[in-house]
Design a protein around this motif. Sequence first.
Motif, short mmCIF file in Angstrom:
data_model
loop_
_atom_site.label_atom_id
_atom_site.label_comp_id
_atom_site.label_asym_id
_atom_site.label_seq_id
_atom_site.Cartn_x
_atom_site.Cartn_y
_atom_site.Cartn_z
N LEU A 1 0.88 -1.14 -0.16
CA LEU A 1 -0.08 0.03 0.15
C LEU A 1 0.88 1.11 0.11
CD1 LEU A 1 -3.01 1.32 0.34
CD2 LEU A 1 -2.54 1.10 2.76
N SER B 1 2.42 1.64 -3.42
CA SER B 1 1.51 2.10 -4.48
C SER B 1 0.78 3.53 -4.35
CB SER B 1 -0.02 1.24 -4.49
OG SER B 1 -0.57 1.21 -3.22
N GLU B 2 0.94 3.88 -2.97
CA GLU B 2 0.27 5.28 -2.80
C GLU B 2 1.43 6.41 -2.74
OE1 GLU B 2 -3.02 6.42 -2.22
OE2 GLU B 2 -3.24 4.51 -3.21
N ASN C 1 0.58 7.48 8.40
CA ASN C 1 -0.64 7.30 7.89
C ASN C 1 -1.48 6.50 8.67
OD1 ASN C 1 -1.04 8.45 4.78
ND2 ASN C 1 0.98 7.77 5.22
N SER D 1 -11.42 5.03 0.30
CA SER D 1 -10.99 4.20 -0.55
C SER D 1 -9.90 4.57 -1.27
CB SER D 1 -12.08 3.95 -1.31
OG SER D 1 -11.63 2.92 -2.61
N THR D 2 -8.57 4.00 -1.23
CA THR D 2 -7.55 4.36 -2.16
C THR D 2 -7.54 4.19 -3.65
OG1 THR D 2 -6.63 2.42 -1.80
CG2 THR D 2 -5.98 4.14 -0.26
N LYS E 1 -10.96 6.64 -4.52
CA LYS E 1 -10.47 8.01 -4.25
C LYS E 1 -11.76 8.95 -3.50
CE LYS E 1 -6.38 7.33 -5.34
NZ LYS E 1 -5.35 6.99 -4.52
N ASP F 1 -6.80 -2.34 -1.47
CA ASP F 1 -7.76 -1.07 -1.00
C ASP F 1 -8.10 -1.61 0.60
OD1 ASP F 1 -9.28 0.88 -0.16
OD2 ASP F 1 -10.17 1.19 -1.99
#
Length: 361
Positions: free
Chosen positions: A36, A39-40, A57, A114-115, A118, A325
Amino acid sequence: MLKFLIRRISVMIFTALVLTFLVFFLTNLPPNLEKLARSEGSVRMTDEAVASWIVENGHGGPLLGRYAEWLGIAPGWTLTDEKGVTRGRCIDVYAEAGSAPTFCGILQGNWGISTFAKEPVGDVLSRSLGATGWLMFWVMMVMVPASLMIGILSGMREGARTDRVLSVFSIASTATPEYVSGVILLAVFASVNAGLSPLLREWGLLSDRTLFYGTATSAMDKITFWNFALPVMTIALYGIGYISRMTRASMTEVMTQQYIRTARLKGVRFRDVVLRHALRNALIAPFTVIMLQFPWLLNGVVITELLFNYKGFGWTLVQAAGNNDIDLLLGCSVVAVLVVLITQLISDIGYVFLNPRIRLA
């Protein structure tokens, strides 16, 4: 009944906590958090940067504490950076640090962001569940009457030709999974070069390219028979076979009871014997099976929604898992757990009402 409900609801709450904690533990394993973060953030992040991102985070700290924050029974995490900017679970773009609520978990209606989409998880789930709700509604409207009719007709005439034909159909539909029946229905009814559509066009009976739409995407805006029939039948076919077999077995057993024979000997018409005496007792077992179809439908819609590109709960679940996610996966798990537990409670209550001889204990 009140004691029964209190006891069952208490067990449901405990079960929900255990299951959601297991999902929370699995989704928050270090490899998932690292994936995560990259990816972010960036795929080229160093291990130190990944560890820093995880802490910044809110994914650091003890697992039980983060689970309590997610539930909303512990204060949400906060973090003040070197510039004096305070961030936290309960602080978003619409709230100042001083006015943000202390508790902001799912119990307070905050399901996270939600990643993948969005946007808030609650908005994603409400939209996808609304779409799946319509699909499940029409599946039940087709599946329940059809399966009960097939099962009752088979049980009324055990061993007859009608029973054998309907039993073969029930077994065949039960043995055919959704990904097979869906492909067959698409090939027969929604293919441009195969199935019925080319024949109907050749005979002048079809003006469109296909009889049915091969995708249900347009049903998100407006449901019609032509864009929704195939997804509904794909899911309903499997359930029809299973419920009809249970109904047949129950109906067959009831028709051999002594009170049925007594009514027949007294000259009561066969139709009245079935409708007034046999049917209610024969529906006890199928009722439980029907209620338990709702949890199964959540699994069945995963394949069907992907096959027909229908963006409901199943499609959302697959996208959440494929894109790691975490918040959306946790939201989907809560919905699935609640559906299973609530339908089981309704099933138990209805079972008691159909058969008062059953003790609540």
